[in-house]
Design an enzyme around this catalytic site. Structure first.
Site, mmCIF file in Angstrom:
data_model
loop_
_atom_site.group_PDB
_atom_site.id
_atom_site.type_symbol
_atom_site.label_atom_id
_atom_site.label_comp_id
_atom_site.label_asym_id
_atom_site.label_seq_id
_atom_site.Cartn_x
_atom_site.Cartn_y
_atom_site.Cartn_z
ATOM 1 N N ASN A 153 0.903 -1.215 0.005
ATOM 2 C CA ASN A 153 -0.046 0.086 0.072
ATOM 3 C C ASN A 153 0.926 1.332 -0.013
ATOM 4 O O ASN A 153 2.000 1.281 0.672
ATOM 5 C CB ASN A 153 -0.907 0.036 1.213
ATOM 6 C CG ASN A 153 -0.381 -0.139 2.396
ATOM 7 O OD1 ASN A 153 0.670 -0.783 2.617
ATOM 8 N ND2 ASN A 153 -0.952 0.456 3.367
ATOM 9 N N CYS A 188 -4.203 0.951 -2.414
ATOM 10 C CA CYS A 188 -3.877 -0.412 -1.899
ATOM 11 C C CYS A 188 -3.011 -1.470 -2.567
ATOM 12 O O CYS A 188 -2.657 -1.121 -3.543
ATOM 13 C CB CYS A 188 -5.305 -1.237 -1.745
ATOM 14 S SG CYS A 188 -6.578 -0.217 -0.970
ATOM 15 N N GLU A 197 -3.063 -4.496 -3.116
ATOM 16 C CA GLU A 197 -3.543 -5.426 -4.274
ATOM 17 C C GLU A 197 -3.415 -4.708 -5.580
ATOM 18 O O GLU A 197 -3.191 -5.199 -6.667
ATOM 19 C CB GLU A 197 -4.965 -5.984 -3.954
ATOM 20 C CG GLU A 197 -5.328 -6.649 -2.695
ATOM 21 C CD GLU A 197 -5.492 -6.068 -1.423
ATOM 22 O OE1 GLU A 197 -4.785 -4.632 -1.502
ATOM 23 O OE2 GLU A 197 -6.248 -5.920 -0.678
ATOM 24 N N CYS A 231 -10.696 -3.119 -4.435
ATOM 25 C CA CYS A 231 -9.524 -4.039 -4.992
ATOM 26 C C CYS A 231 -10.359 -5.255 -5.437
ATOM 27 O O CYS A 231 -9.724 -6.039 -6.262
ATOM 28 C CB CYS A 231 -8.692 -4.271 -3.916
ATOM 29 S SG CYS A 231 -7.519 -3.110 -3.408
HETATM 30 N N1 THU Z 1 -5.233 -1.270 2.301
HETATM 31 C C1 THU Z 1 -4.748 -2.150 1.265
HETATM 32 O O1 THU Z 1 -3.746 -1.936 1.033
HETATM 33 N N2 THU Z 1 -5.700 -3.140 0.723
HETATM 34 C C2 THU Z 1 -6.897 -3.336 1.298
HETATM 35 O O2 THU Z 1 -7.392 -4.051 0.854
HETATM 36 C C3 THU Z 1 -7.629 -2.409 2.438
HETATM 37 C C4 THU Z 1 -6.837 -1.218 2.710
HETATM 38 C C5 THU Z 1 -4.568 -0.224 2.874
HETATM 39 C C6 THU Z 1 -4.903 1.141 2.328
HETATM 40 C C7 THU Z 1 -4.256 2.057 3.441
HETATM 41 O O3 THU Z 1 -3.147 2.451 3.164
HETATM 42 C C8 THU Z 1 -4.452 1.086 4.720
HETATM 43 O O4 THU Z 1 -4.635 -0.212 4.370
HETATM 44 C C9 THU Z 1 -5.714 1.567 5.737
HETATM 45 O O5 THU Z 1 -6.601 1.515 5.043
#
Ligand code: THU
Length: 187
Positions: free
Chosen positions: A93, A104, A106, A140
């Protein structure tokens, strides 16, 4: 007396059948639910990849977390995407001071992979620092679904235990390119 022993037998049969049915349904319902350890999975790679590939995929998702740029949420996420040719593309992320611009893990992995020329993804592994299994956010799920509804989604914990789901389970009734095609047919 004959009658009562007959109804007793009948009762036994009903109890047996009900418990067998209950056992079978709970097995079916729980198939993708519990967390597994590597030792417990054999031949569970539905999309035709080796167990050793799966191990590498899970490990790469954990490693990918190391590059997470998450100074605001302090919530590190790592993802690793398996391509049809056996490559593993990872992502983390990437947050921004303008919070809404956060990407994110993913989607980082997917955008990296697609821009490298990959389009078919049998599996994706996702991990965080949490003690529970964390599932991908809605955005995602939609982006994973863009590249096929068969993708195996592994939710991974730091001890390499995982929960396996399909993207269709995570995103039922997904909106896909097929819906756009059927709309253009009507014009
Ligand atoms: N986040 C992800 O990387 N993937 C997800 O599917 C859910 C959320 C990250 C985004 C942000 O940097 C942190 O998690 C908190 O929301």
């Amino acid at each position: 007396r004959f009658q009562s022993s007959e109804s007793f037998n009948h009762l036994i049969v009903v109890v047996l059948v009900t418990s067998v049915l209950r056992h079978t349904t709970s097995k079916i319902n729980n198939q993708a639910r519990p967390g597994y350890n590597m030792a417990e999975i054999t031949n569970d790679c539905t999309n035709n990849y080796q167990e050793s590939t799966l191990t590498s995929l899970l490990k790469r998702s954990i490693k990918a977390k190391e590059h997470s740029h998450s100074p605001y949420s302090k919530f590190r996420v790592g993802a690793a995407l398996l391509t049809d040719t056996g490559e593993i593309i990872d992502g983390c992320n990437v947050e921004n001071a303008s919070y809404g611009l956060t990407i994110c893990a993913e989607r980082t992995a997917l955008v990296k992979a697609v821009s490298m020329g990959f389009k078919i993804f049998p599996a994706i592994a996702i991990t965080t620092d949490m003690e529970e299994f964390i599932a991908p956010c809605g955005a995602c799920r939609q982006v994973i679904a863009e590249f096929g509804l068969d993708c195996d989604v592994y939710l991974v914990k730091s001890d390499l235990s995982f929960k396996k789901l399909s993207i269709s389970e995570l995103l039922p009734m997904a909106f896909t390119s097929t819906d756009l095609e059927s709309a253009s047919m009507k014009k």
